[in-house]
Each structure stands twice: as structure tokens, then as C-alpha cells.
Scaffold this motif. Structure first.
Motif, PDB file in Angstrom:
ATOM      1  N   PHE A   1      -7.087   3.284   3.122  1.00  0.00           N
ATOM      2  CA  PHE A   1      -6.766   4.500   2.383  1.00  0.00           C
ATOM      3  C   PHE A   1      -7.569   5.709   2.880  1.00  0.00           C
ATOM      4  O   PHE A   1      -7.550   6.754   2.262  1.00  0.00           O
ATOM      5  CB  PHE A   1      -6.981   4.280   0.885  1.00  0.00           C
TER       6      PHE A   1
ATOM      7  N   ARG B   1       0.258   4.476  -2.244  1.00  0.00           N
ATOM      8  CA  ARG B   1       0.113   5.799  -1.631  1.00  0.00           C
ATOM      9  C   ARG B   1       1.040   6.825  -2.289  1.00  0.00           C
ATOM     10  O   ARG B   1       0.655   7.976  -2.473  1.00  0.00           O
ATOM     11  CB  ARG B   1       0.398   5.725  -0.128  1.00  0.00           C
TER      12      ARG B   1
ATOM     13  N   ASP C   1       0.826  -1.210   0.000  1.00  0.00           N
ATOM     14  CA  ASP C   1       0.000   0.000   0.000  1.00  0.00           C
ATOM     15  C   ASP C   1       0.858   1.258   0.000  1.00  0.00           C
ATOM     16  O   ASP C   1       0.455   2.277  -0.557  1.00  0.00           O
ATOM     17  CB  ASP C   1      -0.944   0.017   1.204  1.00  0.00           C
TER      18      ASP C   1
END
Length: 121
Positions: free
Chosen positions: A58, A41, A37
Motif C-alpha cells: 500500500f 484500494r 487489495d
């Protein structure tokens, strides 16, 4: 505007978006299944894209990221084709008339709702 679908989005949604002429990418099609992730990001911070995910991790992006993040609240218990229809129609409306904001919920009704940041009293 480019659409990025997280790995938990069905591939038929990606195919439908592409068939409709949208500039769509899917983490799996990009060969990035299992990508951390943190790497996603970084992309969200750097690019003007619409990111559709079902992953609530998120929700806490910093204020200076460039992407519009839509977190789907459409229940997984709905049939896949029904979920695809909801997501597709919501993305079409979103792209045609982008609302203000950076973080959104996509409800089962297909409505995309902007998050409101409020100070605690």
C-alpha cells in the motif's frame, strides 16, 4: 474518524479500539478475509479513514486517495500484546492530532512518521 484494520492486524487490537470508543473496523470482522487489495484500494480512494496495515503493497497509492495509510514497521518478533500496545497508543495520538500527509510509517518506538516525497537530483 473511522479506523480500518487490515487482515494482518490482531483481532485484540480491534477489540481494544472499539472498547475505547473508536469507530474501528477489521477486514476479518467485516467478513472480507481474502478481499483483493484492489477492492481495499478503491475504499481508500473514496473514504476519509485511517488504514493500518503491515503490508508494504500500500506504499504506492495515487496522490488523490482520501485515506490516511499507516504502514506498521513494528517487528512481528515482538510479543502480540506489546505490538497491540504500540499500535493502540500510536493510533490514539494520531487521531487526537492528525499530522499532515497521507502516507505514514509507524515505527517500533510508536512514532508515526510522515513520508517525504523528494525529487531525485
Amino acid at each position: 474518524m473511522k479506523i480500518l484494520l487490515y487482515g494482518n492486524s490482531p483481532l485484540p487490537l480491534y477489540c481494544r479500539l472499539r472498547a475505547a470508543g473508536h469507530d474501528a473496523e477489521h477486514i476479518i470482522v467485516l467478513g472480507q478475509r481474502g478481499l483483493p487489495d484492489s477492492v481495499i484500494r478503491q475504499r481508500l480512494a473514496a473514504e476519509d479513514i485511517v488504514f493500518l496495515t503491515q503490508d508494504t503493497e500500500f506504499e504506492d497509492l495515487p496522490a488523490d486517495y482520501r485515506a490516511a495509510v499507516i504502514i506498521s514497521r513494528v517487528p512481528q518478533s515482538l510479543p502480540t500484546q506489546e505490538r497491540i500496545a504500540i499500535w493502540f497508543e500510536a493510533l490514539e495520538r494520531f487521531l487526537a492530532n492528525p499530522p499532515a500527509g497521507k502516507l505514514f510509517d509507524l515505527l517500533e518506538s510508536g512514532e508515526v512518521v510522515t513520508w517525504e516525497i523528494r525529487e531525485l537530483q
